[in-house]
Design a protein around this motif. Structure first.
Motif, PDB file in Angstrom:
ATOM      1  N   ASP A   1      -4.900   0.056  -6.145  1.00 11.65           N
ATOM      2  CA  ASP A   1      -4.086  -0.991  -5.542  1.00 11.65           C
ATOM      3  C   ASP A   1      -3.283  -1.692  -6.626  1.00 11.65           C
ATOM      4  O   ASP A   1      -3.761  -1.833  -7.738  1.00 11.65           O
ATOM      5  CB  ASP A   1      -4.966  -2.001  -4.820  1.00 11.65           C
ATOM      6  CG  ASP A   1      -5.536  -1.436  -3.521  1.00 11.65           C
ATOM      7  OD1 ASP A   1      -4.987  -0.437  -3.045  1.00 11.65           O
ATOM      8  OD2 ASP A   1      -6.514  -1.995  -3.006  1.00 11.65           O
ATOM      9  N   PRO A   2      -2.069  -2.119  -6.365  1.00  6.01           N
ATOM     10  CA  PRO A   2      -1.343  -2.025  -5.107  1.00  6.01           C
ATOM     11  C   PRO A   2      -0.549  -0.724  -4.941  1.00  6.01           C
ATOM     12  O   PRO A   2      -0.026  -0.464  -3.864  1.00  6.01           O
ATOM     13  CB  PRO A   2      -0.378  -3.207  -5.180  1.00  6.01           C
ATOM     14  CG  PRO A   2      -0.057  -3.327  -6.626  1.00  6.01           C
ATOM     15  CD  PRO A   2      -1.338  -2.934  -7.348  1.00  6.01           C
TER      16      PRO A   2
ATOM     17  N   SER B   1      -1.486   2.263  -4.603  1.00 10.51           N
ATOM     18  CA  SER B   1      -2.078   3.265  -3.713  1.00 10.51           C
ATOM     19  C   SER B   1      -1.365   3.326  -2.364  1.00 10.51           C
ATOM     20  O   SER B   1      -1.354   4.360  -1.705  1.00 10.51           O
ATOM     21  CB  SER B   1      -3.574   2.998  -3.508  1.00 10.51           C
ATOM     22  OG  SER B   1      -3.765   1.761  -2.859  1.00 10.51           O
ATOM     23  N   TYR B   2      -0.725   2.227  -1.974  1.00  3.66           N
ATOM     24  CA  TYR B   2       0.015   2.204  -0.710  1.00  3.66           C
ATOM     25  C   TYR B   2       1.300   3.025  -0.775  1.00  3.66           C
ATOM     26  O   TYR B   2       1.913   3.298   0.249  1.00  3.66           O
ATOM     27  CB  TYR B   2       0.326   0.767  -0.293  1.00  3.66           C
ATOM     28  CG  TYR B   2      -0.922  -0.021   0.007  1.00  3.66           C
ATOM     29  CD1 TYR B   2      -1.566   0.109   1.235  1.00  3.66           C
ATOM     30  CD2 TYR B   2      -1.483  -0.861  -0.950  1.00  3.66           C
ATOM     31  CE1 TYR B   2      -2.733  -0.588   1.517  1.00  3.66           C
ATOM     32  CE2 TYR B   2      -2.650  -1.567  -0.679  1.00  3.66           C
ATOM     33  CZ  TYR B   2      -3.264  -1.420   0.551  1.00  3.66           C
ATOM     34  OH  TYR B   2      -4.419  -2.109   0.814  1.00  3.66           O
ATOM     35  N   LEU B   3       1.708   3.399  -1.987  1.00  3.08           N
ATOM     36  CA  LEU B   3       2.886   4.245  -2.170  1.00  3.08           C
ATOM     37  C   LEU B   3       2.496   5.719  -2.207  1.00  3.08           C
ATOM     38  O   LEU B   3       3.356   6.588  -2.307  1.00  3.08           O
ATOM     39  CB  LEU B   3       3.617   3.879  -3.466  1.00  3.08           C
ATOM     40  CG  LEU B   3       4.140   2.459  -3.582  1.00  3.08           C
ATOM     41  CD1 LEU B   3       4.751   2.231  -4.958  1.00  3.08           C
ATOM     42  CD2 LEU B   3       5.146   2.163  -2.491  1.00  3.08           C
TER      43      LEU B   3
ATOM     44  N   PRO C   1       6.353   6.575   2.242  1.00  2.00           N
ATOM     45  CA  PRO C   1       5.552   5.566   2.948  1.00  2.00           C
ATOM     46  C   PRO C   1       6.447   4.631   3.752  1.00  2.00           C
ATOM     47  O   PRO C   1       7.589   4.378   3.365  1.00  2.00           O
ATOM     48  CB  PRO C   1       4.844   4.820   1.814  1.00  2.00           C
ATOM     49  CG  PRO C   1       5.658   5.062   0.597  1.00  2.00           C
ATOM     50  CD  PRO C   1       6.351   6.386   0.793  1.00  2.00           C
TER      51      PRO C   1
ATOM     52  N   SER D   1       7.041  -0.970   5.821  1.00  2.00           N
ATOM     53  CA  SER D   1       6.128  -2.042   6.230  1.00  2.00           C
ATOM     54  C   SER D   1       4.771  -1.963   5.526  1.00  2.00           C
ATOM     55  O   SER D   1       4.046  -2.949   5.467  1.00  2.00           O
ATOM     56  CB  SER D   1       5.918  -1.998   7.740  1.00  2.00           C
ATOM     57  OG  SER D   1       5.341  -0.762   8.115  1.00  2.00           O
ATOM     58  N   LYS D   2       4.418  -0.796   4.980  1.00  2.00           N
ATOM     59  CA  LYS D   2       3.129  -0.633   4.316  1.00  2.00           C
ATOM     60  C   LYS D   2       3.192  -0.882   2.808  1.00  2.00           C
ATOM     61  O   LYS D   2       2.175  -0.919   2.144  1.00  2.00           O
ATOM     62  CB  LYS D   2       2.576   0.762   4.578  1.00  2.00           C
ATOM     63  CG  LYS D   2       2.213   0.982   6.023  1.00  2.00           C
ATOM     64  CD  LYS D   2       1.492   2.277   6.227  1.00  2.00           C
ATOM     65  CE  LYS D   2       1.097   2.387   7.696  1.00  2.00           C
ATOM     66  NZ  LYS D   2       0.265   3.526   7.945  1.00  2.00           N
ATOM     67  N   VAL D   3       4.398  -1.042   2.278  1.00  2.00           N
ATOM     68  CA  VAL D   3       4.559  -1.278   0.843  1.00  2.00           C
ATOM     69  C   VAL D   3       4.139  -2.710   0.538  1.00  2.00           C
ATOM     70  O   VAL D   3       4.601  -3.646   1.192  1.00  2.00           O
ATOM     71  CB  VAL D   3       6.023  -1.024   0.415  1.00  2.00           C
ATOM     72  CG1 VAL D   3       6.237  -1.383  -1.039  1.00  2.00           C
ATOM     73  CG2 VAL D   3       6.394   0.431   0.671  1.00  2.00           C
ATOM     74  N   PRO D   4       3.235  -2.900  -0.432  1.00  2.00           N
ATOM     75  CA  PRO D   4       2.793  -4.255  -0.774  1.00  2.00           C
ATOM     76  C   PRO D   4       3.958  -5.168  -1.151  1.00  2.00           C
ATOM     77  O   PRO D   4       4.935  -4.722  -1.763  1.00  2.00           O
ATOM     78  CB  PRO D   4       1.875  -4.035  -1.984  1.00  2.00           C
ATOM     79  CG  PRO D   4       1.444  -2.618  -1.894  1.00  2.00           C
ATOM     80  CD  PRO D   4       2.584  -1.884  -1.258  1.00  2.00           C
TER      81      PRO D   4
END
Length: 136
Positions: free
Chosen positions: A33-34, A36-38, A47, A50-53
């Motif tokens: 994190d952060p 990992s959302y990518l 990705p 809306s899911k990108v931190p």
């Protein structure tokens, strides 16, 4: 990661200047994190914005959804992924995929070395140096 760049424009600068630009980072490192959302598994997958931190999304104007990272990619897995991409998605004849891999590897080294300001374009030409002269 986004602001790095001494010999060529940083990723963040290119993303802000060109609303059609996308960045894919391929790394052997695990994603925490952060970032990992990518994370994505395959090239060409992005990705959802809306899911990108928020910390990453606000690093530049309208960059969310145009950044992706393939993490945990070792040499063998990378070669297999590229082979699959060449054969299945790009329909390269089976007898030619290894030659394409050599040219692609050379072009990647060229971009990392600053050729064409590090940009991949349809007009880009491979360098004249032999792939065998480069470390792989």
């Amino acid at each position: 990661m986004l602001k790095h760049g001494e010999h060529r424009k940083s990723a963040i600068k290119r993303l802000e200047e060109d609303p059609n630009a996308r960045y894919l980072l391929v790394t052997s490192a695990a994603l925490n994190d952060p970032v990992s959302y990518l994370g994505v598994r395959h090239a060409g997958t992005w990705p959802a914005a809306s899911k990108v931190p928020q910390k990453i999304a606000t690093a530049g104007t309208n960059i969310a959804g145009r950044l992706a990272i393939i993490g945990g990619e070792d040499d063998e897995r990378l070669k297999t992924d590229i082979k699959t991409l060449l054969l299945e998605r790009l329909r390269v004849p089976r007898a030619c995929w290894e030659d394409c891999l050599v040219v692609l590897r050379e072009a990647a080294w060229d971009r990392m070395g600053g050729l064409d300001d590090g940009l991949w374009t349809r007009a880009s030409k491979p360098s004249k140096s032999s792939p065998s002269t480069r470390a792989t």
